[in-house]
Design a protein around this motif. Structure first.
Motif, short mmCIF file in Angstrom:
data_model
loop_
_atom_site.label_atom_id
_atom_site.label_comp_id
_atom_site.label_asym_id
_atom_site.label_seq_id
_atom_site.Cartn_x
_atom_site.Cartn_y
_atom_site.Cartn_z
N ARG A 1 0.84 -1.21 0.00
CA ARG A 1 0.00 0.00 0.00
C ARG A 1 0.87 1.26 0.00
O ARG A 1 0.59 2.24 -0.69
CB ARG A 1 -0.90 -0.02 1.24
CG ARG A 1 -1.96 1.05 1.25
CD ARG A 1 -2.87 0.87 2.47
NE ARG A 1 -3.94 1.84 2.47
CZ ARG A 1 -3.83 3.06 2.99
NH1 ARG A 1 -2.70 3.43 3.57
NH2 ARG A 1 -4.85 3.91 2.94
N GLN A 2 1.96 1.20 0.79
CA GLN A 2 2.88 2.34 0.83
C GLN A 2 3.53 2.54 -0.54
O GLN A 2 3.74 3.67 -0.98
CB GLN A 2 3.94 2.10 1.92
CG GLN A 2 4.79 3.32 2.24
CD GLN A 2 3.94 4.51 2.73
OE1 GLN A 2 3.08 4.33 3.57
NE2 GLN A 2 4.17 5.69 2.16
N LEU A 3 3.85 1.44 -1.24
CA LEU A 3 4.43 1.55 -2.59
C LEU A 3 3.42 2.17 -3.55
O LEU A 3 3.77 3.00 -4.39
CB LEU A 3 4.86 0.17 -3.11
CG LEU A 3 6.09 -0.45 -2.45
CD1 LEU A 3 6.23 -1.92 -2.85
CD2 LEU A 3 7.36 0.32 -2.86
N LEU B 1 4.99 5.30 -5.29
CA LEU B 1 5.23 5.22 -6.74
C LEU B 1 4.15 5.98 -7.51
O LEU B 1 4.17 6.04 -8.74
CB LEU B 1 5.28 3.76 -7.20
CG LEU B 1 6.39 2.90 -6.58
CD1 LEU B 1 6.22 1.44 -6.97
CD2 LEU B 1 7.77 3.41 -7.00
N GLN B 2 3.21 6.53 -6.77
CA GLN B 2 2.14 7.38 -7.32
C GLN B 2 1.28 6.64 -8.35
O GLN B 2 0.85 7.22 -9.35
CB GLN B 2 2.73 8.69 -7.87
CG GLN B 2 3.54 9.43 -6.79
CD GLN B 2 4.00 10.81 -7.18
OE1 GLN B 2 3.62 11.35 -8.21
NE2 GLN B 2 4.82 11.42 -6.34
N CYS B 3 1.01 5.37 -8.06
CA CYS B 3 0.09 4.60 -8.91
C CYS B 3 -1.29 5.26 -8.93
O CYS B 3 -2.02 5.17 -9.92
CB CYS B 3 -0.05 3.18 -8.39
SG CYS B 3 1.51 2.34 -8.07
N TRP B 4 -1.64 5.91 -7.77
CA TRP B 4 -2.96 6.53 -7.61
C TRP B 4 -3.17 7.70 -8.57
O TRP B 4 -4.31 8.10 -8.80
CB TRP B 4 -3.15 7.00 -6.17
CG TRP B 4 -2.02 7.88 -5.68
CD1 TRP B 4 -0.89 7.48 -5.05
CD2 TRP B 4 -1.93 9.30 -5.80
NE1 TRP B 4 -0.08 8.57 -4.77
CE2 TRP B 4 -0.70 9.69 -5.22
CE3 TRP B 4 -2.75 10.30 -6.34
CZ2 TRP B 4 -0.28 11.03 -5.17
CZ3 TRP B 4 -2.33 11.63 -6.29
CH2 TRP B 4 -1.11 11.97 -5.71
N PRO C 1 12.06 -7.90 -6.09
CA PRO C 1 10.97 -8.88 -6.17
C PRO C 1 10.05 -8.88 -4.95
O PRO C 1 8.84 -8.98 -5.09
CB PRO C 1 11.72 -10.21 -6.29
CG PRO C 1 13.01 -9.85 -6.95
CD PRO C 1 13.36 -8.48 -6.44
N GLY C 2 10.63 -8.72 -3.75
CA GLY C 2 9.80 -8.71 -2.53
C GLY C 2 8.81 -7.56 -2.56
O GLY C 2 7.63 -7.70 -2.20
N ASP C 3 9.31 -6.37 -2.96
CA ASP C 3 8.42 -5.20 -3.08
C ASP C 3 7.29 -5.50 -4.04
O ASP C 3 6.13 -5.17 -3.79
CB ASP C 3 9.19 -3.99 -3.62
CG ASP C 3 10.36 -3.59 -2.74
OD1 ASP C 3 10.28 -3.84 -1.53
OD2 ASP C 3 11.34 -3.04 -3.29
N ILE D 1 -4.55 7.55 1.02
CA ILE D 1 -3.73 7.47 -0.20
C ILE D 1 -4.11 8.64 -1.09
O ILE D 1 -5.28 9.02 -1.15
CB ILE D 1 -3.97 6.12 -0.91
CG1 ILE D 1 -3.15 5.04 -0.21
CG2 ILE D 1 -3.58 6.19 -2.39
CD1 ILE D 1 -3.20 3.70 -0.88
N GLY D 2 -3.12 9.20 -1.77
CA GLY D 2 -3.39 10.34 -2.65
C GLY D 2 -2.58 11.53 -2.21
O GLY D 2 -1.63 11.38 -1.44
N PRO D 3 -2.92 12.73 -2.67
CA PRO D 3 -2.11 13.91 -2.34
C PRO D 3 -2.01 14.13 -0.84
O PRO D 3 -0.96 14.55 -0.33
CB PRO D 3 -2.85 15.07 -3.01
CG PRO D 3 -4.03 14.50 -3.71
CD PRO D 3 -4.03 13.02 -3.57
N GLU D 4 -3.07 13.80 -0.08
CA GLU D 4 -3.05 14.02 1.38
C GLU D 4 -2.06 13.07 2.05
O GLU D 4 -1.54 13.37 3.11
CB GLU D 4 -4.43 13.79 2.01
CG GLU D 4 -5.60 14.46 1.32
CD GLU D 4 -6.10 13.63 0.14
OE1 GLU D 4 -6.21 12.41 0.29
OE2 GLU D 4 -6.35 14.22 -0.93
N GLY D 5 -1.81 11.93 1.43
CA GLY D 5 -0.92 10.95 2.02
C GLY D 5 0.55 11.27 1.81
O GLY D 5 1.43 10.62 2.37
N THR D 6 0.84 12.27 0.94
CA THR D 6 2.24 12.59 0.62
C THR D 6 2.94 13.26 1.79
O THR D 6 4.13 13.06 1.99
CB THR D 6 2.29 13.50 -0.62
OG1 THR D 6 1.46 12.94 -1.61
CG2 THR D 6 3.70 13.64 -1.13
#
Lengths: 283, 240
Positions: free
Chosen positions: A163-165, A169-172, A239-241, A277-282
């Motif tokens: 979730r942190q990745l 990585l800004q997948c959102w 790979p673990g990530d 998650i999103g801009p607020e999570g940065t």
């Protein structure tokens, strides 16, 4: 009447000769393809292509068949030799097996059906013919598939890390904070031909474009979907990530899965602990 | 005695170094082709870029940034034009120095970068936003890589000459060009439209000027000895 029959025989014989000469196919490279221990030949694939594929992908393989104007996303242009579903790194040609799997599987949420109606031999013959549309296949070099290590067991810590990745990585930005495919960049995405394209919506819970298993999901973000906005993350993740990210992405789908069970248990035990998650999570 | 020896040694050294210098630098006449790129007609108006979707980039620009497709100076001079030797024995050498392409303030810096086949390219991200670098190559391989903030530079190179549009799918206003050329004699004009191709052996060359919107112009130029020949390119600009 008798006179007629006497003349018809030689005339038809000449006609048959002329027809045969006219119908001789133009010279074609002896392109081959190999998948599941079956060898395909372009010459055998051509009539199949011209019967089953030409309507959308076009006679010249440029994705401009008669049906193409009605189809979104547009049919693949084989002359570019750029393919979404690959086991190879971004910028590489796919393996024959990748193309064979794509034809067999079809592309969910597009007009490309699974081609179970064709035998395995038919399908690999068609793949060999598709490879005649671009000179990039003439080098003979085969790209090596990426290595996918064995999948570790699902854990709450792994999902949290995934979730942190997803945040870092800004997948959102494209897929949206909840995976709805509604991130801030989603509305303006275009493919390599400047046609609008939508990011995957995890919440519909469907199969992915390039498969349905956890390994397929791992491969999608490590190799990227060439020709689309989806980039490769191979340089950024161990790979673990990558497995942690796979396990987190599964929790976005409304499916009964080991990931969903683990995640629901963690959420119940830790109410209100998650950062958004999103801009607020940065921050 | 000792000082005489030292003096002799120094003298020998000077003579050796002197003769070595003569050997390394043979006299090669080299000429220059220089000039200016301008346009006639009405170019499209550049628009302010709306970066509202990326607040970390908005804050880096106190005044709105304009699109860079057509950049011009006083007297209709034209920037971002690649001028290069497209034919002629220009004594090109392979380039090995890495070329840097930065993403800064959600812009590509520089907008147009020139490379030779095989020359290393380093793509960096100076922003707090993630970018994806997507060279839309047709002759070379098309690839697409993600580059979040504070990650290592992306190392790349291209094997064949090609004008490759580059875009960031996340920020659709970001576009630029990787121009891969078979010559080491190339220049990219600034807003003043000036270019200079130096170090050319005597001979006849085709000089090409390329602009992403206005297309390509060519001229044949013959230079002899160390002369500097002045030429100019005039693009016909269309508003749409």
């Amino acid at each position: 009447m008798r006179l007629h029959t006497r003349w018809i025989a030689p005339v038809s014989a000449w006609g048959a000769v002329l027809l045969f000469v006219g119908a001789t196919p133009s010279p074609m490279p002896a392109q081959q393809a190999h998948a599941d221990n079956v060898t395909g030949h372009a010459a055998a694939g051509r009539p199949l292509y011209e019967r089953y594929c030409v309507g959308c992908h076009g006679k010249d393989g440029d994705g401009a068949g008669d049906n193409a104007q009605w189809i979104d996303p547009r049919p693949r242009d084989f002359t570019l030799a750029v393919f979404k579903c690959r086991s190879t790194a971004t910028g590489s040609l796919p393996t024959d097996q990748d193309l064979y799997n794509a034809v067999s599987r079809g592309f969910v949420s597009t007009y490309m059906p699974p081609w179970f109606a064709l035998t395995p031999q038919n399908r690999i013959d068609v793949i060999a013919y598709i490879k005649t549309f671009s000179a990039k296949w003439n080098g003979g070099q085969t790209a090596t598939p990426i290595t996918i290590p064995d999948e570790p067991a699902v854990s709450a810590d792994g999902i949290l890390h995934g979730r942190q990745l997803f945040q870092d990585l800004q997948c959102w930005k494209c897929h949206g904070p909840a995976g709805h495919g509604d991130g801030p960049a989603a509305a303006t995405l275009t493919d390599s031909k400047d046609n609008p394209i939508r990011p995957y919506d995890f919440v519909v819970g469907s199969r992915f474009k390039c498969g349905s298993t956890n390994r397929d999901l791992y491969q999608i973000f490590m190799t990227g979907l060439d020709g689309t906005p989806m980039p490769s993350f191979a340089d950024l993740m161990q790979p673990g990530d990558a497995w942690d990210l796979v396990h987190f992405l599964r929790t976005l789908q409304p499916l009964a899965s080991p990931e969903a069970t683990t995640w629901r248990a963690w959420l119940t035990a830790h109410p209100g602990e998650l950062k958004p998650i999103g801009p607020e999570g940065t921050q | 005695m000792r000082s005489t020896l030292i003096a002799a040694a120094v003298l020998t050294g000077v003579v050796l170094v002197g003769s070595a210098m003569v050997r390394v630098a043979p006299p090669v006449p080299a000429g220059t082709i220089s000039g200016t790129v301008t346009y006639t007609g009405t170019p499209p108006k550049m628009r302010p870029i709306d970066m509202a979707k990326e607040p970390t980039c908005v804050s880096q620009h106190p005044t709105p940034v304009m699109t860079e497709t057509v950049v011009s100076g006083p007297n209709n001079t034209l920037g971002w034009v690649v001028v290069y030797i497209s034919a002629g024995a220009d004594g090109s050498t392979p380039a090995t120095a890495p070329v840097r392409y930065d993403q800064h303030g959600c812009l590509y810096i520089p907008h147009v970068v020139v490379l030779q086949p095989g020359q290393p390219l380093q793509v960096t991200n100076s922003d707090k936003a993630a970018h994806n670098i997507h060279p839309l190559a047709r002759v070379n391989a098309e690839w697409n890589k993600s580059q979040p903030p504070e990650t290592a530079p992306i190392q790349a190179s291209f094997d064949k000459p090609e004008f490759i549009p580059v875009k960031c799918n996340i920020h659709p206003w970001m576009h630029g060009y990787f121009v891969v050329l078979n010559t080491s004699h190339h220049a990219v004009t600034g807003p003043d439209g000036a270019f200079s191709l130096a170090g050319l052996p005597p001979g006849t060359y085709t000089v090409t000027a390329w602009h992403e919107r206005f297309g390509t112009l060519t001229q044949d130029v013959t230079i002899s000895g160390t002369e500097t020949k002045s030429i100019s390119f005039v693009f016909k600009a269309l508003p749409y």
